[in-house]
Enzyme design. Sequence first.
Site, mmCIF file in Angstrom:
data_model
loop_
_atom_site.group_PDB
_atom_site.id
_atom_site.type_symbol
_atom_site.label_atom_id
_atom_site.label_comp_id
_atom_site.label_asym_id
_atom_site.label_seq_id
_atom_site.Cartn_x
_atom_site.Cartn_y
_atom_site.Cartn_z
ATOM 1 C CG HIS A 166 7.657 82.744 96.973
ATOM 2 N ND1 HIS A 166 6.538 82.914 96.071
ATOM 3 C CD2 HIS A 166 8.925 83.036 96.081
ATOM 4 C CE1 HIS A 166 6.874 83.305 94.791
ATOM 5 N NE2 HIS A 166 8.309 83.486 94.723
ATOM 6 C CD GLU B 73 8.408 85.760 86.884
ATOM 7 O OE1 GLU B 73 8.716 84.656 87.428
ATOM 8 O OE2 GLU B 73 8.272 86.983 87.127
ATOM 9 C CG ASP C 271 5.986 82.745 89.083
ATOM 10 O OD1 ASP C 271 5.104 82.350 89.923
ATOM 11 O OD2 ASP C 271 6.701 83.590 89.475
ATOM 12 C CB CYS D 40 16.847 83.580 88.263
ATOM 13 S SG CYS D 40 15.351 84.207 87.861
HETATM 14 C C1 PEP Z 1 10.492 82.324 89.319
HETATM 15 O O1 PEP Z 1 9.384 82.373 89.243
HETATM 16 O O2 PEP Z 1 11.273 81.323 88.548
HETATM 17 C C2 PEP Z 1 11.725 83.100 89.983
HETATM 18 C C3 PEP Z 1 12.774 82.816 90.057
HETATM 19 O O3 PEP Z 1 10.840 84.101 90.772
HETATM 20 P P1 PEP Z 1 10.017 83.658 92.125
HETATM 21 O O4 PEP Z 1 10.328 82.316 92.602
HETATM 22 O O5 PEP Z 1 10.391 84.811 93.271
HETATM 23 O O6 PEP Z 1 8.624 83.873 91.618
HETATM 24 MG MG MG Z 2 8.572 84.385 89.659
#
Ligand code: PEP
Ligand code: MG
Length: 574
Positions: free
Chosen positions: A194, A435, A459, A506
């Site tokens: 992140h 995920e 994830d 996403c």
């Molecule tokens: C993911 O896990 O791909 C996602 C979009 O969520 P985050 O990156 O916030 O865990």
């Molecule tokens: Mg995620």
Amino acid sequence: MSSFNIHGVPVSNGIAIGKAHLISNALLEVIHYQLDKNQVSSEIKRLSLAMNEVRKDLLKIKKQLQKDSSDEFSAFIDTHLMILADKNFSEKPKEIINKDSCNAEWALKKQMDFFISKFDKIEDEYIKERKNDVIQVVERILKVLLGHPSQSSQISKGNSAILVAHDISPADALQFKKHQYAAFLTDMGGSTSHTAILARSLNIPSIVALQNARDLIKNNEQIIVDGNQGIVIINPSKEILKEYHVRQNLWGIEQQKLSKIKNIQSKTLNNEKIELLANIEVPGDMDSVKDNGASGIGLFRTEFLFMNRKELPNEEEQFKIYKSVARSMKGKTVVIRTLDSGADKLTSADTTISANPALGLRAIRLCLSEPQLFNIQLRAILRASKFGKIKILIPMLSSLSELRQTKLLIERAKKSLNNQKILYNNNIKIGGMIEVPAVAINADLFAQELDFLSIGTNDLIQYTLAIDRTDDRVSHLYNPLHPAILKLINITIKAGKKYNKEVSICGEMAGDFKLTKLLLGMGLRHFSMHPSRILSVKKQVLNSNTQKLLPWSTKILKTKESENIETLIHKMNQ
Ligand code: PEP
Ligand code: MG
């Protein structure tokens, strides 16, 4: 001054040339900034207030512990209170602020580093251990300070400073959104951590997993950051500098060319409409959403609204934010993901940290265990749904029972709004993040009970390949092109097709233009990514014919080795 290069994992493209700005090396990385003389007294006051707040908190905890007869623990609190009362601990940082005109966080850290160096010289193991108590007290104060940033934290470092850190948390990275750095470098981190995602959203060249940049680079040294190739050049020669000025210009021209397709409809050569949505973390990202012509918001990571503060945002505050995002999208889709707190994204909703936080009480698990907290967010989203095309997205589902419990809580929130005669969109769509591998394998079951599916590849890769996405030591194993990952994505896209439910990606894979054709060939029609990636993905879409891509992706899905998959993708993109 000798010139040398170091290599890392590029997470945000572009080229920057500037002076290194190192940030503190301890547990909690803090920013250093200079104050004007007239700001010094209010900065000292800010520190005093933060210390007082921590003292009050400790006393409150102590009272509670005494009530619960936890004498052993209340002795720990006494130690922390004693540290706070120590003049060397509490007064010295104020003198530092006065003398150096620096921010409170920096002064506090400076004094802590001084204490630590003293403790390290002590032989007695017991006394040596007290070092951790000092660190914990400093962390408590820093937490309060971060919740109440000073006016001067808005001070810009000038746009040629390059931030160099050992590691920073997503919460700290969020603070950097307020500063104008030219590039961002860290020793630690994977490309989908992140922190890296936030670095990407700063829209500046960024490189992570540099291993020891923080030790090798000195403050104010001139450096070139090549975010396209993941290279940092320290003390470049005149020739290299000249070469990079040229490359920087060419990069600027490329970006300008890309901006020409901003208003062109995102359609393939065979006339299929492809939705290119944006991921956002805070409402401030909306400018970039518009600048890049996103067709909506495909992922609003709401947990960032909960960071760097002591009190969680209440219903009214959240409602106003969701409403303003929905309004500014003027009827275009806005997918609001419910709180995905936990793992590396810590907020004050996370009261405990487990040994394996990515597998612990995070995201929907946390919300289901804290129904009050969840209800506040659900009511805020539902109320805002009257002002635009808002959809709800549930993160990290791992079972149908979690989904059903969540739906029940949404129904309960709706009922409470009905009772109060508050309007909302009763038909609001509910989607789930795919995920966790168990959910991808059973995507058809989830597709039957959800309105849409959104694949979180960041994830999904972490959990399928058992690789911590934040750990730079295993980042070379983090592989979106692993055949198992492509298989799980394919299963999910098929499930969506079978039950006529929209499927989007996403995760960071959606924003990698080298993968656009593969994903189109696999049948993906909705992509959500960091806004700065939209135009390069659109360029690929405009050059694609989905019918011609299908045989390629079929072949790739049958390929056993990721190296061969990579070669095929390369040919497919030519
Ligand atoms: C993911 O896990 O791909 C996602 C979009 O969520 P985050 O990156 O916030 O865990
Ligand atoms: Mg995620």
